[in-house]
Design a protein around this motif. Structure first.
Motif, PDB file in Angstrom:
ATOM      1  N   GLU A  83      16.395  -3.187   9.237  1.00  0.00           N
ATOM      2  CA  GLU A  83      16.213  -4.242   8.226  1.00  0.00           C
ATOM      3  C   GLU A  83      14.947  -5.053   8.427  1.00  0.00           C
ATOM      4  N   ASN A  84      14.354  -4.995   9.640  1.00  0.00           N
ATOM      5  CA  ASN A  84      13.147  -5.780   9.930  1.00  0.00           C
ATOM      6  C   ASN A  84      11.855  -5.043   9.576  1.00  0.00           C
ATOM      7  N   GLU A  85      11.985  -3.801   9.120  1.00  0.00           N
ATOM      8  CA  GLU A  85      10.794  -3.016   8.781  1.00  0.00           C
ATOM      9  C   GLU A  85      10.620  -2.912   7.264  1.00  0.00           C
ATOM     10  N   THR A  86       9.407  -2.557   6.857  1.00  0.00           N
ATOM     11  CA  THR A  86       9.120  -2.444   5.426  1.00  0.00           C
ATOM     12  C   THR A  86       9.756  -1.179   4.849  1.00  0.00           C
ATOM     13  N   GLU A  87       9.917  -1.193   3.528  1.00  0.00           N
ATOM     14  CA  GLU A  87      10.419  -0.014   2.816  1.00  0.00           C
ATOM     15  C   GLU A  87       9.582   1.226   3.171  1.00  0.00           C
ATOM     16  N   GLU A  88       8.251   1.078   3.128  1.00  0.00           N
ATOM     17  CA  GLU A  88       7.361   2.211   3.377  1.00  0.00           C
ATOM     18  C   GLU A  88       7.549   2.787   4.782  1.00  0.00           C
ATOM     19  N   LEU A  89       7.647   1.916   5.776  1.00  0.00           N
ATOM     20  CA  LEU A  89       7.802   2.378   7.161  1.00  0.00           C
ATOM     21  C   LEU A  89       9.158   3.068   7.357  1.00  0.00           C
ATOM     22  N   ILE A  90      10.210   2.491   6.782  1.00  0.00           N
ATOM     23  CA  ILE A  90      11.546   3.101   6.887  1.00  0.00           C
ATOM     24  C   ILE A  90      11.547   4.491   6.251  1.00  0.00           C
ATOM     25  N   MET A  91      10.933   4.594   5.066  1.00  0.00           N
ATOM     26  CA  MET A  91      10.888   5.888   4.378  1.00  0.00           C
ATOM     27  C   MET A  91      10.061   6.901   5.166  1.00  0.00           C
ATOM     28  N   ASN A  92       8.988   6.426   5.771  1.00  0.00           N
ATOM     29  CA  ASN A  92       8.154   7.296   6.595  1.00  0.00           C
ATOM     30  C   ASN A  92       8.946   7.850   7.779  1.00  0.00           C
ATOM     31  N   LYS A  93       9.781   7.007   8.378  1.00  0.00           N
ATOM     32  CA  LYS A  93      10.598   7.445   9.515  1.00  0.00           C
ATOM     33  C   LYS A  93      11.753   8.345   9.083  1.00  0.00           C
ATOM     34  N   ASN A  94      12.033   8.341   7.766  1.00  0.00           N
ATOM     35  CA  ASN A  94      12.996   9.295   7.214  1.00  0.00           C
ATOM     36  C   ASN A  94      12.306  10.563   6.673  1.00  0.00           C
ATOM     37  N   GLN A  95      11.024  10.718   7.046  1.00  0.00           N
ATOM     38  CA  GLN A  95      10.208  11.889   6.683  1.00  0.00           C
ATOM     39  C   GLN A  95       9.919  12.018   5.179  1.00  0.00           C
ATOM     40  N   PHE A  96       9.761  10.879   4.516  1.00  0.00           N
ATOM     41  CA  PHE A  96       9.329  10.876   3.115  1.00  0.00           C
ATOM     42  C   PHE A  96       7.855  10.492   3.049  1.00  0.00           C
ATOM     43  N   GLY A  97       7.076  11.246   2.290  1.00  0.00           N
ATOM     44  CA  GLY A  97       5.685  10.892   2.048  1.00  0.00           C
ATOM     45  C   GLY A  97       5.558  10.082   0.772  1.00  0.00           C
ATOM     46  N   LYS A  98       4.369   9.508   0.558  1.00  0.00           N
ATOM     47  CA  LYS A  98       4.104   8.689  -0.616  1.00  0.00           C
ATOM     48  C   LYS A  98       3.050   9.373  -1.480  1.00  0.00           C
ATOM     49  N   LEU A  99       3.291   9.389  -2.784  1.00  0.00           N
ATOM     50  CA  LEU A  99       2.391  10.061  -3.719  1.00  0.00           C
ATOM     51  C   LEU A  99       2.106   9.112  -4.884  1.00  0.00           C
ATOM     52  N   TYR A 100       0.821   8.841  -5.131  1.00  0.00           N
ATOM     53  CA  TYR A 100       0.439   7.907  -6.194  1.00  0.00           C
ATOM     54  C   TYR A 100       0.047   8.638  -7.476  1.00  0.00           C
ATOM     55  N   ASP A 101       0.269   7.954  -8.615  1.00  0.00           N
ATOM     56  CA  ASP A 101      -0.211   8.482  -9.894  1.00  0.00           C
ATOM     57  C   ASP A 101      -1.518   7.761 -10.266  1.00  0.00           C
ATOM     58  N   CYS A 102      -1.861   7.729 -11.541  1.00  0.00           N
ATOM     59  CA  CYS A 102      -3.113   7.097 -11.983  1.00  0.00           C
ATOM     60  C   CYS A 102      -2.881   5.779 -12.716  1.00  0.00           C
ATOM     61  N   GLY A 103      -1.640   5.301 -12.689  1.00  0.00           N
ATOM     62  CA  GLY A 103      -1.339   4.070 -13.407  1.00  0.00           C
ATOM     63  C   GLY A 103      -1.073   4.347 -14.893  1.00  0.00           C
ATOM     64  N   THR A 104      -0.806   3.279 -15.619  1.00  0.00           N
ATOM     65  CA  THR A 104      -0.514   3.399 -17.043  1.00  0.00           C
ATOM     66  C   THR A 104      -1.352   2.392 -17.832  1.00  0.00           C
ATOM     67  N   ILE A 105      -1.435   2.637 -19.138  1.00  0.00           N
ATOM     68  CA  ILE A 105      -2.029   1.675 -20.066  1.00  0.00           C
ATOM     69  C   ILE A 105      -0.912   1.163 -20.957  1.00  0.00           C
ATOM     70  N   LYS A 106      -0.669  -0.140 -20.911  1.00  0.00           N
ATOM     71  CA  LYS A 106       0.344  -0.735 -21.781  1.00  0.00           C
ATOM     72  C   LYS A 106      -0.281  -1.000 -23.145  1.00  0.00           C
TER      73      LYS A 106
END
Length: 235
Positions: free
Chosen positions: A207-230
């Protein structure tokens, strides 16, 4: 910094291509593997290649029932089905060839959002999008309809030609990836991660770690898109 560069990596490629008059389309591996014909149709459309061209004036405007909407999205939209309270279609010789789905926004309270615009694969309906938007405004008396254009797949020209106006440019957002499968980030907010850990679906939690770090330790990578235009469509 390095984190910001990684976040904007795909968007920067898109912008550099736009400067040279090149349209860059980013297709994720899972989309190509599971929605190949839809991906091919997007690519062909970007080159102006269609198997059939239909004039909207030859089409009948009708509401789409929910089962037909689910089937049409599954067969023709890269993001597949999502619920829409209001559904309107163009029918050519009794066949659904283009449709829009409109509903209350998940992003902004009180806003009405066009959350799907979909055309039959390898088909161009000339004047279809404008006809659907005009009719939806008349039928349901909306004053404004908002939508979001994915910059990694589309250039927005169809929206601008149909009188949508730019409201805001949104930064890239991310997905989590594991074993070639892509998951929306909202699936892994910290309270959801804790529940998944408690149910044995994830192997690590702190609970003391960030979402990103927890997910990384669960072997999940992060993938970004290009954003959106509203964008917004006015009455």
């Amino acid at each position: 910094d390095e984190k910001k560069r990684y976040k904007n990596k795909q968007l920067i490629k898109t912008l550099l291509c736009e400067e040279k008059g090149i349209r860059l389309i980013h297709i994720f591996e899972d989309e190509w593997n599971t929605k190949k014909e839809i991906c091919k149709s997007i690519l062909a459309s970007s080159l102006g290649i269609y198997k059939q061209k239909i004039f909207a004036r030859k089409c009948e405007v009708k509401e789409i029932n929910l089962e037909d909407w689910k089937k049409f999205l599954h067969e023709n939209h890269i993001q597949d089905y999502t619920f829409a309270e209001y559904r309107l279609g163009l029918y050519y010789k009794d066949e659904l060839v283009q449709g829009i789905g409109i509903t209350k926004s998940n992003h902004k309270q009180g806003e009405i959002e066009l959350n799907r615009m979909v055309t039959k694969l390898n088909t161009q309906v000339i004047g279809g999008f404008s006809k659907l938007m005009n009719n939806s405004i008349k039928m349901w008396n909306f004053s404004k309809i908002y939508s979001y254009i994915s910059r990694r797949l589309f250039d927005g020209k169809g929206y601008y030609a149909s009188n949508f106006k730019i409201v805001k440019i949104n930064e890239p957002t991310y997905f989590y990836v594991k074993h070639g499968q892509r998951f929306p980030r909202y699936n892994f907010m910290k309270n959801k991660i804790k529940k998944m850990y408690d149910m044995g679906e994830l192997s690590y939690w702190n609970e003391n770690e960030t979402e990103e770090l927890i997910m990384n330790k669960n072997q999940f990578g992060k993938l970004y898109d290009c954003g959106t235009i509203k964008v917004v469509y006015y009455k």
